[in-house]
Design an enzyme around this catalytic site. Structure first.
Site: not given
Length: 338
Positions: A84-85, A132-133, A154, A160, A247
């Site tokens: 996805k990166d 997106r989230r 971040r 996190r 992305c």
């Protein structure tokens, strides 16, 4: 360069715990495949050192360019990325040699007190660095008659999760695949159904990349490729590319293969044959970050008959993107200009 068969292959990887875990798994697979030693070469990328939010630094390629530079300079033999990166355009001088079997593509919630998303209180603070989230979580909360405050964060997985453990946030949302790969998936309080939160295109999949000129290594690494995973992520990334979104844009996509079992006779009576995969179902979503507007659409096509046939999933992604743009998706992707 003397590429003797007993020389250790150099695998380039980011330095994070997750990247090292992912690369370690691939290194072991390559050792078993080739009989050669594989050494990890840790490389720091711009995305690792920048303290800006991913939506601001562009997202696409910020974790990738340093690894690709090392490949082209001959400092490493191959690299492992989170798919996805990767930017959706593949450089001609680099080969995407393998996309191994995909891990769980879903997002995972880690909330205080074991809560699910539906159980979070009104106004709960939910951490994520992903537009997106944010978009889909806000829309989900609206559908429940509540709201959440999505907080940009971040940091690595430990950082996190620490926001929740310290009581600074009610919950965080992370990729289930990353939690699985570092052995912390049991801490997820809920795996988020793609029916309510579609993952990032390519989420849960790894990409193994090497110099296109190194034909022998390309062919060797290709043995780790999973055709079903490649077909699915090709459709997802084609959608992303056709939307001209990076992305860090609020785009979710998931392609799933539908199995259909057939019966065949045997001396012991009817017996279920191996499941024959026949269809590829692609879903896409683009939304405003506050969740007030979502464009969600889906399409179904046939699975490519050959692993070399990428045109079928590519066309599915392009066609679905065109339909989404016609429904107003373009106006929802302002984040890409940041």
């Amino acid at each position: 360069m003397n590429d003797s068969t007993d020389r250790a292959l150099r695998l380039g990887t980011r330095r994070s715990k997750l990247a090292l875990a992912q690369s370690g798994r691939i290194a072991e697979a390559v050792r078993e495949l080739t009989g050669r030693p594989v050494e990890l070469v840790e490389i720091t990328t711009y995305g690792d050192t920048s303290r800006e939010h991913l939506a601001q630094i562009g997202g696409t390629g910020v974790f990738v360019s340093a690894l690709r530079d090392a490949l082209l300079a001959g400092d490493i033999d191959f690299a492992v990325h989170s798919l996805k990166d990767l930017p959706t355009t593949q450089p001609e001088n680099l080969a995407l040699a393998a996309i191994p079997v995909r891990e769980d593509p879903r997002d995972a919630l880690i909330a205080r007190d074991g809560l699910t998303f539906e159980q979070l209180p009104d106004g709960a603070r939910v951490g994520t660095g992903s537009p997106r989230r944010m978009s889909q979580l806000n829309a989900w909360a609206r559908s429940l008659g509540r709201r959440v405050e999505t907080v940009p964060i971040r940091g690595n997985i430990d950082t996190r999760i620490g926001f929740v453990e310290k009581g600074e946030l009610d919950a965080v949302v992370l990729a289930a695949a990353g939690l699985t790969r570092i052995g912390r998936i049991d801490e997820a309080t809920q795996l988020l159904s793609p029916d309510v939160v579609l993952p990032a295109p390519g989420q849960g999949a790894l990409a193994i990349e090497c110099a296109a000129a190194n034909a022998d290594l390309v062919a060797t690494l290709a043995e780790l490729d999973d055709p079903d995973t490649r077909a699915a992520v090709t459709a997802e990334r084609s959608l992303l590319a056709a939307l001209e979104a990076g992305c860090s844009a609020p785009v979710g996509a998931l392609a799933e293969l539908s199995p259909s079992s057939r019966l065949r006779s045997s001396r012991g009576g009817p017996k279920a044959d191996e499941q024959a995969v026949t269809e590829l179902h692609l879903r896409g979503v683009v939304g405003s970050t506050d969740g007030s507007t979502l464009v969600q659409m889906s399409t179904t096509g046939h699975v490519p008959a050959s692993p070399d046939d990428v045109s079928t999933p590519q066309n599915m992604g392009r066609e679905l993107a065109a339909e989404m743009l016609a429904k107003g998706a373009a106006g929802l992707m302002g984040e890409r200009a940041l």
